[in-house]
Design a protein around this motif. Sequence first.
Motif, PDB file in Angstrom:
ATOM      1  N   MET A 162      -2.341  47.179 125.184  1.00  0.00           N
ATOM      2  CA  MET A 162      -1.513  48.409 125.231  1.00  0.00           C
ATOM      3  C   MET A 162      -2.090  49.480 126.025  1.00  0.00           C
ATOM      4  O   MET A 162      -3.292  49.739 125.716  1.00  0.00           O
ATOM      5  CB  MET A 162      -1.124  49.084 123.837  1.00  0.00           C
ATOM      6  CG  MET A 162       0.037  50.120 123.728  1.00  0.00           C
ATOM      7  SD  MET A 162      -0.507  51.763 123.879  1.00  0.00           S
ATOM      8  CE  MET A 162      -1.230  52.067 122.229  1.00  0.00           C
ATOM      9  N   TRP A 163      -1.481  50.234 127.124  1.00  0.00           N
ATOM     10  CA  TRP A 163      -2.110  51.241 127.769  1.00  0.00           C
ATOM     11  C   TRP A 163      -1.129  52.265 127.633  1.00  0.00           C
ATOM     12  O   TRP A 163       0.126  52.167 127.718  1.00  0.00           O
ATOM     13  CB  TRP A 163      -2.043  51.070 129.391  1.00  0.00           C
ATOM     14  CG  TRP A 163      -3.459  50.385 129.568  1.00  0.00           C
ATOM     15  CD1 TRP A 163      -3.673  49.036 129.914  1.00  0.00           C
ATOM     16  CD2 TRP A 163      -4.910  51.302 129.758  1.00  0.00           C
ATOM     17  NE1 TRP A 163      -5.018  49.084 130.425  1.00  0.00           N
ATOM     18  CE2 TRP A 163      -5.774  50.376 130.037  1.00  0.00           C
ATOM     19  CE3 TRP A 163      -5.229  52.590 129.413  1.00  0.00           C
ATOM     20  CZ2 TRP A 163      -7.036  50.563 130.284  1.00  0.00           C
ATOM     21  CZ3 TRP A 163      -6.817  52.631 129.545  1.00  0.00           C
ATOM     22  CH2 TRP A 163      -7.636  51.690 129.899  1.00  0.00           C
ATOM     23  N   GLY A 164      -1.344  53.576 127.141  1.00  0.00           N
ATOM     24  CA  GLY A 164      -0.418  54.742 126.927  1.00  0.00           C
ATOM     25  C   GLY A 164      -1.206  56.165 127.437  1.00  0.00           C
ATOM     26  O   GLY A 164      -2.410  55.833 127.909  1.00  0.00           O
ATOM     27  N   SER A 165      -0.338  57.069 127.457  1.00  0.00           N
ATOM     28  CA  SER A 165      -0.628  57.910 127.870  1.00  0.00           C
ATOM     29  C   SER A 165      -0.525  59.247 126.821  1.00  0.00           C
ATOM     30  O   SER A 165       0.446  59.262 125.917  1.00  0.00           O
ATOM     31  CB  SER A 165       0.152  58.905 128.969  1.00  0.00           C
ATOM     32  OG  SER A 165       0.146  57.846 130.027  1.00  0.00           O
ATOM     33  N   LYS A 217      -5.507  58.973 128.331  1.00  0.00           N
ATOM     34  CA  LYS A 217      -4.837  57.391 128.041  1.00  0.00           C
ATOM     35  C   LYS A 217      -5.341  56.961 126.648  1.00  0.00           C
ATOM     36  O   LYS A 217      -6.449  57.243 126.344  1.00  0.00           O
ATOM     37  CB  LYS A 217      -5.214  56.427 129.197  1.00  0.00           C
ATOM     38  CG  LYS A 217      -4.893  57.101 130.592  1.00  0.00           C
ATOM     39  CD  LYS A 217      -3.450  56.825 130.801  1.00  0.00           C
ATOM     40  CE  LYS A 217      -3.097  57.479 132.025  1.00  0.00           C
ATOM     41  NZ  LYS A 217      -1.544  57.441 132.242  1.00  0.00           N
ATOM     42  N   ARG A 255       5.288  46.057 119.951  1.00  0.00           N
ATOM     43  CA  ARG A 255       5.865  47.366 120.321  1.00  0.00           C
ATOM     44  C   ARG A 255       6.423  47.819 118.930  1.00  0.00           C
ATOM     45  O   ARG A 255       6.328  49.187 118.849  1.00  0.00           O
ATOM     46  CB  ARG A 255       7.250  46.933 121.099  1.00  0.00           C
ATOM     47  CG  ARG A 255       6.850  46.606 122.538  1.00  0.00           C
ATOM     48  CD  ARG A 255       8.165  46.446 123.636  1.00  0.00           C
ATOM     49  NE  ARG A 255       7.390  46.085 124.996  1.00  0.00           N
ATOM     50  CZ  ARG A 255       7.015  47.119 125.728  1.00  0.00           C
ATOM     51  NH1 ARG A 255       7.012  48.267 125.399  1.00  0.00           N
ATOM     52  NH2 ARG A 255       6.675  46.836 126.897  1.00  0.00           N
ATOM     53  N   VAL A 311       3.464  49.769 117.525  1.00  0.00           N
ATOM     54  CA  VAL A 311       3.222  50.770 118.524  1.00  0.00           C
ATOM     55  C   VAL A 311       4.537  52.224 117.924  1.00  0.00           C
ATOM     56  O   VAL A 311       4.201  53.247 117.678  1.00  0.00           O
ATOM     57  CB  VAL A 311       3.235  50.842 119.788  1.00  0.00           C
ATOM     58  CG1 VAL A 311       3.321  51.858 120.546  1.00  0.00           C
ATOM     59  CG2 VAL A 311       2.024  49.866 120.066  1.00  0.00           C
ATOM     60  N   TRP A 358       3.498  58.235 118.315  1.00  0.00           N
ATOM     61  CA  TRP A 358       4.592  57.618 119.128  1.00  0.00           C
ATOM     62  C   TRP A 358       5.670  58.630 118.557  1.00  0.00           C
ATOM     63  O   TRP A 358       6.456  59.231 119.392  1.00  0.00           O
ATOM     64  CB  TRP A 358       4.770  56.005 119.192  1.00  0.00           C
ATOM     65  CG  TRP A 358       6.093  56.060 119.877  1.00  0.00           C
ATOM     66  CD1 TRP A 358       7.186  55.589 119.488  1.00  0.00           C
ATOM     67  CD2 TRP A 358       6.204  56.015 121.266  1.00  0.00           C
ATOM     68  NE1 TRP A 358       8.004  55.459 120.573  1.00  0.00           N
ATOM     69  CE2 TRP A 358       7.342  55.500 121.754  1.00  0.00           C
ATOM     70  CE3 TRP A 358       5.201  56.121 122.475  1.00  0.00           C
ATOM     71  CZ2 TRP A 358       8.069  55.670 123.119  1.00  0.00           C
ATOM     72  CZ3 TRP A 358       5.800  56.342 123.653  1.00  0.00           C
ATOM     73  CH2 TRP A 358       7.104  55.916 123.960  1.00  0.00           C
ATOM     74  N   TRP A 367       1.637  60.251 121.784  1.00  0.00           N
ATOM     75  CA  TRP A 367       1.660  59.291 123.068  1.00  0.00           C
ATOM     76  C   TRP A 367       3.022  59.634 123.607  1.00  0.00           C
ATOM     77  O   TRP A 367       3.948  59.326 123.023  1.00  0.00           O
ATOM     78  CB  TRP A 367       1.793  57.899 122.588  1.00  0.00           C
ATOM     79  CG  TRP A 367       0.194  57.632 121.820  1.00  0.00           C
ATOM     80  CD1 TRP A 367      -0.966  58.132 122.097  1.00  0.00           C
ATOM     81  CD2 TRP A 367       0.096  56.512 120.818  1.00  0.00           C
ATOM     82  NE1 TRP A 367      -1.789  57.565 121.281  1.00  0.00           N
ATOM     83  CE2 TRP A 367      -1.333  56.383 120.536  1.00  0.00           C
ATOM     84  CE3 TRP A 367       0.943  55.567 120.262  1.00  0.00           C
ATOM     85  CZ2 TRP A 367      -1.760  55.661 119.716  1.00  0.00           C
ATOM     86  CZ3 TRP A 367       0.461  54.619 119.371  1.00  0.00           C
ATOM     87  CH2 TRP A 367      -0.954  54.433 119.146  1.00  0.00           C
ATOM     88  N   GLU A 377       4.042  57.791 126.630  1.00  0.00           N
ATOM     89  CA  GLU A 377       4.642  56.571 127.058  1.00  0.00           C
ATOM     90  C   GLU A 377       3.362  55.359 126.905  1.00  0.00           C
ATOM     91  O   GLU A 377       2.399  55.808 126.717  1.00  0.00           O
ATOM     92  CB  GLU A 377       4.602  56.684 128.842  1.00  0.00           C
ATOM     93  CG  GLU A 377       3.307  56.923 129.374  1.00  0.00           C
ATOM     94  CD  GLU A 377       3.491  56.893 130.889  1.00  0.00           C
ATOM     95  OE1 GLU A 377       4.549  56.528 131.340  1.00  0.00           O
ATOM     96  OE2 GLU A 377       2.631  57.363 131.726  1.00  0.00           O
ATOM     97  N   TYR A 378       4.063  53.903 127.057  1.00  0.00           N
ATOM     98  CA  TYR A 378       3.247  53.029 126.718  1.00  0.00           C
ATOM     99  C   TYR A 378       3.622  51.945 127.467  1.00  0.00           C
ATOM    100  O   TYR A 378       4.950  51.616 127.820  1.00  0.00           O
ATOM    101  CB  TYR A 378       2.668  52.740 125.104  1.00  0.00           C
ATOM    102  CG  TYR A 378       3.951  52.050 124.619  1.00  0.00           C
ATOM    103  CD1 TYR A 378       3.787  50.748 124.367  1.00  0.00           C
ATOM    104  CD2 TYR A 378       5.004  52.728 124.092  1.00  0.00           C
ATOM    105  CE1 TYR A 378       4.986  50.155 123.652  1.00  0.00           C
ATOM    106  CE2 TYR A 378       6.023  52.083 123.218  1.00  0.00           C
ATOM    107  CZ  TYR A 378       5.848  50.867 123.230  1.00  0.00           C
ATOM    108  OH  TYR A 378       6.826  50.083 122.669  1.00  0.00           O
ATOM    109  N   ASP A 379       2.831  51.073 127.756  1.00  0.00           N
ATOM    110  CA  ASP A 379       3.198  49.628 128.349  1.00  0.00           C
ATOM    111  C   ASP A 379       2.505  48.436 127.494  1.00  0.00           C
ATOM    112  O   ASP A 379       1.150  48.731 127.286  1.00  0.00           O
ATOM    113  CB  ASP A 379       2.857  49.371 129.697  1.00  0.00           C
ATOM    114  CG  ASP A 379       3.606  48.351 130.464  1.00  0.00           C
ATOM    115  OD1 ASP A 379       4.405  47.894 129.940  1.00  0.00           O
ATOM    116  OD2 ASP A 379       3.033  47.877 131.481  1.00  0.00           O
TER     117      ASP A 379
END
Length: 89
Positions: free
Chosen positions: A6-9, A49, A63, A66, A72, A77, A79-81
């Motif tokens: 998981m990468w997020g901002s 990040k 998901r 997260v 979240w 956070w 956004e995330y992918d």
Amino acid sequence: MPKYVMWGSYCEDVLEKRTPYRQAHLDGLAKQKAAGVLVTIGPTKDLTKVFAIYEAQDEATVRQVVEADPYWQNQIWTEYDVKEWIQAV
């Protein structure tokens, strides 16, 4: 079991904005780690990040984890992918 990254901002002014949610966030991470879902998680040094590795049955489970996190839910956070990950070594 499959692994996922998981990468997020993070939001602007993350250090200030996360304060009310930090302990609940850390407590949740400890529970995820104890359950074997969370392998590791942490921010980049510049606090822009977040990176995590999870072990779960499927992407939907990651998901859910997260999106249940206070970071979240409170826009720490932004956004995330999630991607399934193949650990080569």
